[in-house]
Design an enzyme around this catalytic site. Structure first.
Site, PDB file in Angstrom:
ATOM      1  CB  SER A  72      -0.960   0.000   1.186  1.00 32.94           C
ATOM      2  OG  SER A  72      -0.286  -0.270   2.375  1.00 32.94           O
TER       3      SER A  72
ATOM      4  CD  GLU B 147      -4.135   3.172  -5.853  1.00 28.35           C
ATOM      5  OE1 GLU B 147      -4.421   4.361  -5.734  1.00 28.35           O
ATOM      6  OE2 GLU B 147      -3.313   2.591  -5.101  1.00 28.35           O
TER       7      GLU B 147
HETATM    8  N1  CAA Z   1     -15.509 -10.317   2.505  1.00 29.82           N
HETATM    9  C1  CAA Z   1     -16.745 -10.521   2.078  1.00 29.82           C
HETATM   10  N2  CAA Z   1     -17.817  -9.998   2.637  1.00 29.82           N
HETATM   11  C2  CAA Z   1     -17.599  -9.195   3.663  1.00 29.82           C
HETATM   12  C3  CAA Z   1     -16.340  -8.904   4.142  1.00 29.82           C
HETATM   13  C4  CAA Z   1     -15.254  -9.506   3.522  1.00 29.82           C
HETATM   14  N3  CAA Z   1     -13.991  -9.285   3.897  1.00 29.82           N
HETATM   15  N4  CAA Z   1     -16.446  -8.065   5.168  1.00 29.82           N
HETATM   16  C5  CAA Z   1     -17.749  -7.851   5.337  1.00 29.82           C
HETATM   17  N5  CAA Z   1     -18.424  -8.540   4.417  1.00 29.82           N
HETATM   18  C6  CAA Z   1     -19.856  -8.645   4.245  1.00 29.82           C
HETATM   19  C7  CAA Z   1     -20.559  -8.388   5.534  1.00 29.82           C
HETATM   20  O1  CAA Z   1     -20.505  -9.536   6.353  1.00 29.82           O
HETATM   21  C8  CAA Z   1     -21.944  -8.067   5.071  1.00 29.82           C
HETATM   22  O2  CAA Z   1     -22.649  -9.260   4.832  1.00 29.82           O
HETATM   23  P1  CAA Z   1     -23.774  -9.788   5.863  1.00 29.82           P
HETATM   24  O3  CAA Z   1     -25.043  -9.415   5.198  1.00 29.82           O
HETATM   25  O4  CAA Z   1     -23.522 -11.215   5.933  1.00 29.82           O
HETATM   26  O5  CAA Z   1     -23.561  -9.083   7.165  1.00 29.82           O
HETATM   27  C9  CAA Z   1     -21.702  -7.425   3.710  1.00 29.82           C
HETATM   28  O6  CAA Z   1     -20.353  -7.687   3.347  1.00 29.82           O
HETATM   29  C10 CAA Z   1     -21.919  -5.972   3.715  1.00 29.82           C
HETATM   30  O7  CAA Z   1     -21.288  -5.467   4.871  1.00 29.82           O
HETATM   31  P2  CAA Z   1     -21.703  -4.115   5.487  1.00 29.82           P
HETATM   32  O8  CAA Z   1     -23.153  -4.084   5.809  1.00 29.82           O
HETATM   33  O9  CAA Z   1     -20.716  -3.769   6.559  1.00 29.82           O
HETATM   34  O10 CAA Z   1     -21.496  -3.206   4.196  1.00 29.82           O
HETATM   35  P3  CAA Z   1     -21.658  -1.695   4.052  1.00 29.82           P
HETATM   36  O11 CAA Z   1     -22.648  -1.459   3.013  1.00 29.82           O
HETATM   37  O12 CAA Z   1     -21.816  -1.045   5.376  1.00 29.82           O
HETATM   38  O13 CAA Z   1     -20.220  -1.284   3.455  1.00 29.82           O
HETATM   39  C11 CAA Z   1     -17.908  -0.909   3.443  1.00 29.82           C
HETATM   40  C12 CAA Z   1     -19.049  -1.662   4.103  1.00 29.82           C
HETATM   41  C13 CAA Z   1     -17.808  -1.288   1.973  1.00 29.82           C
HETATM   42  C14 CAA Z   1     -16.648  -1.348   4.157  1.00 29.82           C
HETATM   43  C15 CAA Z   1     -18.185   0.623   3.559  1.00 29.82           C
HETATM   44  O14 CAA Z   1     -18.426   0.962   4.884  1.00 29.82           O
HETATM   45  C16 CAA Z   1     -17.042   1.428   3.029  1.00 29.82           C
HETATM   46  O15 CAA Z   1     -16.923   1.672   1.844  1.00 29.82           O
HETATM   47  N6  CAA Z   1     -16.156   1.878   3.958  1.00 29.82           N
HETATM   48  C17 CAA Z   1     -14.955   2.588   3.569  1.00 29.82           C
HETATM   49  C18 CAA Z   1     -13.843   1.588   3.434  1.00 29.82           C
HETATM   50  C19 CAA Z   1     -12.589   2.198   2.900  1.00 29.82           C
HETATM   51  O16 CAA Z   1     -12.460   3.397   2.743  1.00 29.82           O
HETATM   52  N7  CAA Z   1     -11.635   1.331   2.636  1.00 29.82           N
HETATM   53  C20 CAA Z   1     -10.326   1.762   2.176  1.00 29.82           C
HETATM   54  C21 CAA Z   1      -9.402   1.650   3.321  1.00 29.82           C
HETATM   55  S1  CAA Z   1      -7.844   2.314   2.906  1.00 29.82           S
HETATM   56  C22 CAA Z   1      -7.040   1.044   2.213  1.00 29.82           C
HETATM   57  O17 CAA Z   1      -7.453  -0.082   2.136  1.00 29.82           O
HETATM   58  C23 CAA Z   1      -5.737   1.434   1.667  1.00 29.82           C
HETATM   59  C24 CAA Z   1      -4.597   0.755   2.266  1.00 29.82           C
HETATM   60  O18 CAA Z   1      -3.680   0.564   1.545  1.00 29.82           O
HETATM   61  C25 CAA Z   1      -4.504   0.423   3.720  1.00 29.82           C
END
Ligand code: CAA
Length: 277
Positions: free
Chosen positions: A112, A145
């Site tokens: 990352s 990316e």
């Molecule tokens: N794999 C598959 N399914 C998953 C999962 C995974 N790893 N994690 C959760 N789920 C499932 C959940 O269990 C849920 O299913 P259930 O109906 O069984 O509960 C389903 O996916 C939907 O989960 P949520 O209800 O929590 O989904 P949401 O609509 O609230 O969205 C989110 C969750 C997509 C994470 C949203 O909150 C979001 O976009 N958050 C921002 C995340 C973000 O910005 N990420 C980038 C981080 S920075 C990065 O990654 C860069 C780096 O290099 C470190």
């Protein structure tokens, strides 16, 4: 096509899950058989939930084999590395992959914030190395990316781009600059958010509510840092600061202290917020 994934932690398991869902033959490598099994069970759980919710018709978990032996990746067309975010271990791994994999296999890193060029710098075939940077949680975040260095061959780059599309992602093309595109913006922004906690004397709950309801973020910055992992974010910030020397890139003291104290976010049960196991 056969894909190898090295490291089945949160990111690697998410990537392997995407491969299985896309019907791709996949081999995942972990350091112990137990960790490999655990990741496979987690992947099967999430895919079963998708079937139950009618999001997919079925999946074949047999597409994923796990191994502790890197040489089981010898016949992969593309290998994605998702091990610890440290340069030394990544460099060593890529030298080993270069020895084990076919000469035409593409070798990708999910780093990352480290330089893809640095990761490939000990190899003699750095032209087949690309970045494939997925976002956390990989199965849910649409972006990947696709990162090229000065040395990356066009066909290796396009193979990685095509895999991103096959996995149902929205790939974007970028260059090997610090933080690529998203983290170059997101890391200092999250650091600013944490500094605001002190400066504005605001609670994590209120800061999160502010950014969710005032700026349209899907989750608040503190919740997001807990999801990413405080240690992972501190590490990425340090790597960015080292390259760019901009004070905003340096991890805020509060995060450094939290990481030292083992308050790593969701994975440790405690970060800005507390979580049940
Ligand atoms: N794999 C598959 N399914 C998953 C999962 C995974 N790893 N994690 C959760 N789920 C499932 C959940 O269990 C849920 O299913 P259930 O109906 O069984 O509960 C389903 O996916 C939907 O989960 P949520 O209800 O929590 O989904 P949401 O609509 O609230 O969205 C989110 C969750 C997509 C994470 C949203 O909150 C979001 O976009 N958050 C921002 C995340 C973000 O910005 N990420 C980038 C981080 S920075 C990065 O990654 C860069 C780096 O290099 C470190």
């Amino acid at each position: 096509m056969k894909v190898g994934v090295v490291g089945l932690g949160a990111m690697g398991a998410g990537i392997a899950q995407l491969c299985v869902e896309a019907g791709v033959d996949t081999v995942g490598r972990e350091v112990t058989a137990e960790l490999g099994e655990k990741a496979r069970d987690r992947i099967a759980h999430f895919l079963t939930r998708k079937v139950e919710k009618g999001q997919i018709e079925s999946f074949d978990i047999a597409l994923l084999t796990t191994t502790t032996d890197l040489s089981d990746l010898a016949d992969c067309d593309l290998v994605i590395e998702a091990i610890v975010e440290e340069l030394g271990p990544k460099q060593e791994l890529f030298v080993e992959l270069e020895r084990i994999c076919r000469p035409d296999a593409v070798l990708a890193t999910n780093t990352s914030a480290l330089s893809v060029t640095d990761i490939a710098s000990k190899m003699s075939s750095a032209e087949r190395v690309v970045g494939m940077h997925f976002f956390n949680p990989a199965p849910l975040m649409p972006l990947v990316e696709i990162v090229r260095t000065e040395q990356t061959r066009d066909d290796a780059f396009e193979t990685a781009y095509a895999l991103g599309e096959k996995l149902g992602k929205h790939p974007i093309r970028c260059h090997d600059t610090p933080g690529f595109v998203v983290n170059r913006v997101l890391i200092p922004l999250l650091n600013d958010c944490v500094r605001v906690l002190d400066e504005a004397n605001v609670t994590p709950e209120d800061l999160d509510a502010g950014m969710k309801f005032g700026a349209g973020w899907p989750m608040g910055p503190c919740e997001l840092l807990d999801l990413v992992g405080i240690d992972v974010h501190v590490h990425a910030s340090e790597a960015m600061f080292e390259k760019l020397r901009e004070p905003r890139m340096a991890p805020p003291e509060q995060l450094v202290e939290m990481a030292k104290a083992g308050q790593l976010g969701r994975k440790s049960g405690h970060g800005f917020f507390s979580y049940d196991s």
